[in-house]
Design a protein around this motif. Structure first.
Motif, PDB file in Angstrom:
ATOM      1  N   PRO A  38       0.800  -1.233   0.000  1.00 33.10           N
ATOM      2  CA  PRO A  38       0.000   0.000   0.000  1.00 33.10           C
ATOM      3  C   PRO A  38       0.832   1.283   0.000  1.00 33.10           C
ATOM      4  CG  PRO A  38      -0.980  -1.605   1.472  1.00 33.10           C
ATOM      5  CD  PRO A  38       0.327  -2.187   1.015  1.00 33.10           C
ATOM      6  N   SER A 157      -6.967   0.160   8.185  1.00 29.94           N
ATOM      7  CA  SER A 157      -7.595   1.393   7.702  1.00 29.94           C
ATOM      8  C   SER A 157      -6.581   2.302   7.019  1.00 29.94           C
ATOM      9  CB  SER A 157      -8.264   2.133   8.868  1.00 29.94           C
ATOM     10  OG  SER A 157      -9.261   1.337   9.467  1.00 29.94           O
ATOM     11  N   VAL A 160      -5.522   0.791   3.623  1.00 30.90           N
ATOM     12  CA  VAL A 160      -6.576   0.914   2.607  1.00 30.90           C
ATOM     13  C   VAL A 160      -6.627   2.348   2.074  1.00 30.90           C
ATOM     14  CG1 VAL A 160      -9.076   0.921   2.239  1.00 30.90           C
ATOM     15  CG2 VAL A 160      -7.999  -0.997   3.433  1.00 30.90           C
ATOM     16  N   ILE A 161      -6.583   3.319   2.973  1.00 31.83           N
ATOM     17  CA  ILE A 161      -6.631   4.736   2.558  1.00 31.83           C
ATOM     18  C   ILE A 161      -5.426   5.088   1.691  1.00 31.83           C
ATOM     19  CG2 ILE A 161      -6.478   7.112   3.395  1.00 31.83           C
ATOM     20  CD1 ILE A 161      -8.087   6.144   5.881  1.00 31.83           C
ATOM     21  N   ALA A 163      -3.480   3.012  -0.038  1.00 30.88           N
ATOM     22  CA  ALA A 163      -3.533   2.293  -1.308  1.00 30.88           C
ATOM     23  C   ALA A 163      -4.500   2.962  -2.284  1.00 30.88           C
ATOM     24  CB  ALA A 163      -3.935   0.842  -1.079  1.00 30.88           C
ATOM     25  N   LEU A 164      -5.656   3.410  -1.782  1.00 26.30           N
ATOM     26  CA  LEU A 164      -6.636   4.085  -2.640  1.00 26.30           C
ATOM     27  C   LEU A 164      -6.086   5.409  -3.163  1.00 26.30           C
ATOM     28  CD1 LEU A 164      -9.962   3.415  -0.680  1.00 26.30           C
ATOM     29  CD2 LEU A 164      -9.270   2.442  -2.877  1.00 26.30           C
ATOM     30  N   LEU A 165      -5.392   6.139  -2.300  1.00 24.81           N
ATOM     31  CA  LEU A 165      -4.785   7.401  -2.724  1.00 24.81           C
ATOM     32  C   LEU A 165      -3.728   7.141  -3.788  1.00 24.81           C
ATOM     33  CD1 LEU A 165      -4.507  10.448  -2.413  1.00 24.81           C
ATOM     34  CD2 LEU A 165      -2.967  10.052  -0.485  1.00 24.81           C
ATOM     35  N   TRP A 167      -3.541   4.510  -5.759  1.00 22.96           N
ATOM     36  CA  TRP A 167      -4.232   4.033  -6.958  1.00 22.96           C
ATOM     37  C   TRP A 167      -4.813   5.198  -7.760  1.00 22.96           C
ATOM     38  CZ3 TRP A 167      -9.710   4.055  -7.834  1.00 22.96           C
ATOM     39  CH2 TRP A 167     -10.108   3.370  -8.987  1.00 22.96           C
ATOM     40  N   ALA A 168      -5.354   6.202  -7.062  1.00 20.94           N
ATOM     41  CA  ALA A 168      -5.891   7.386  -7.736  1.00 20.94           C
ATOM     42  C   ALA A 168      -4.789   8.146  -8.481  1.00 20.94           C
ATOM     43  CB  ALA A 168      -6.568   8.313  -6.722  1.00 20.94           C
ATOM     44  N   VAL A 173      -1.966  -1.184  -8.209  1.00 25.35           N
ATOM     45  CA  VAL A 173      -2.721  -1.950  -7.221  1.00 25.35           C
ATOM     46  C   VAL A 173      -3.154  -3.267  -7.853  1.00 25.35           C
ATOM     47  CG1 VAL A 173      -4.832  -2.039  -5.849  1.00 25.35           C
ATOM     48  CG2 VAL A 173      -3.540   0.085  -5.980  1.00 25.35           C
ATOM     49  N   THR A 177      -1.119  -6.401  -3.738  1.00 25.19           N
ATOM     50  CA  THR A 177      -1.327  -5.370  -2.720  1.00 25.19           C
ATOM     51  C   THR A 177      -2.125  -5.936  -1.552  1.00 25.19           C
ATOM     52  OG1 THR A 177      -1.402  -3.725  -4.498  1.00 25.19           O
ATOM     53  CG2 THR A 177      -2.169  -3.015  -2.327  1.00 25.19           C
TER      54      THR A 177
END
Length: 212
Positions: A38, A157, A160-161, A163-165, A167-168, A173, A177
């Motif tokens: 992540p 948490s 996840v946050i 990794a999403l950032l 990925w954006a 990802v 991951t």
């Protein structure tokens, strides 16, 4: 007979652990078709959008986290935390430069799988001397203590946050991951006692209390 003291062995394990952890991270980056950890997703995403190097972004995000945790705790972290931040990023860039790029799926899987195992032992080696938590672990512990939430919930948490950032921002990802997020803790669970025993044996100590 001349012997290194426990303190010197602790520093050796700390630095060598950083190197091995960085090698594992670089290997997973080379096998990134499967996805990467992540935080590395974030660092790669920043690198691809802004420039600099992946290791530089590891240092920069680590510095931001150190400053935030220091402000909340109203004290500076141990020397080991600062060194973790600087050494990890530097070694990641070194191994990213040294390791060859791989294109076949077989080679990517090989790099990823062995990279995860190497990461676990790198974490075990650098954590076992108890020289100071890394910036990201310090942030996790701060949130745990401030809000009385379990380590598992906070760590998951945060990852996840992050990794999403990442990925954006275009970071890679994938299933890897998820595997790193779920399995690295299990691997470290087995690697840590082995590394502690190795450290104590090297220093001629008998009890883990010597590492406190």
């Amino acid at each position: 007979m001349w012997m290194l003291t426990l303190k010197k062995w602790r520093w050796i394990f700390f630095v060598v652990g950083q190197m091995i952890l960085s090698l594992g991270i670089a290997m997973t980056i080379k096998g990134q078709r499967l996805g990467i950890g992540p935080w590395d997703v974030l660092h790669v995403g920043l690198y691809e959008n802004i420039g600099l190097t992946i290791g530089s972004w590891s240092v920069i995000t680590g510095l931001i986290i150190v400053l935030i945790t220091a402000a909340f705790q109203k004290k500076l972290p141990k020397y080991g935390t600062w060194l973790n931040m600087l050494l990890l990023g530097s070694f990641i860039d070194l191994f990213n430069w040294l390791l060859p790029d791989v294109s076949t799926m077989t080679a990517q899987i090989f790099m990823f799988v062995f990279g995860v195992v190497i990461m676990a032992y790198g974490i075990g080696l650098y954590v076992s001397p108890n020289m100071g938590a890394g910036p990201r672990d310090s942030l996790m512990l701060l949130i745990v203590h401030k809000f009385n939430v379990s380590v598992k919930v906070v760590r998951t948490s945060i990852e996840v946050i992050v990794a999403l950032l990442g990925w954006a921002l275009g970071g890679p990802v994938g299933i890897g991951t998820v595997l790193i997020a779920l399995l690295i803790g299990q691997f470290v669970h087995y690697a840590m006692p082995q590394c502690q025993r190795l450290l104590l044996r090297a220093a001629g100590e008998q009890s883990t209390e010597a590492l406190l």
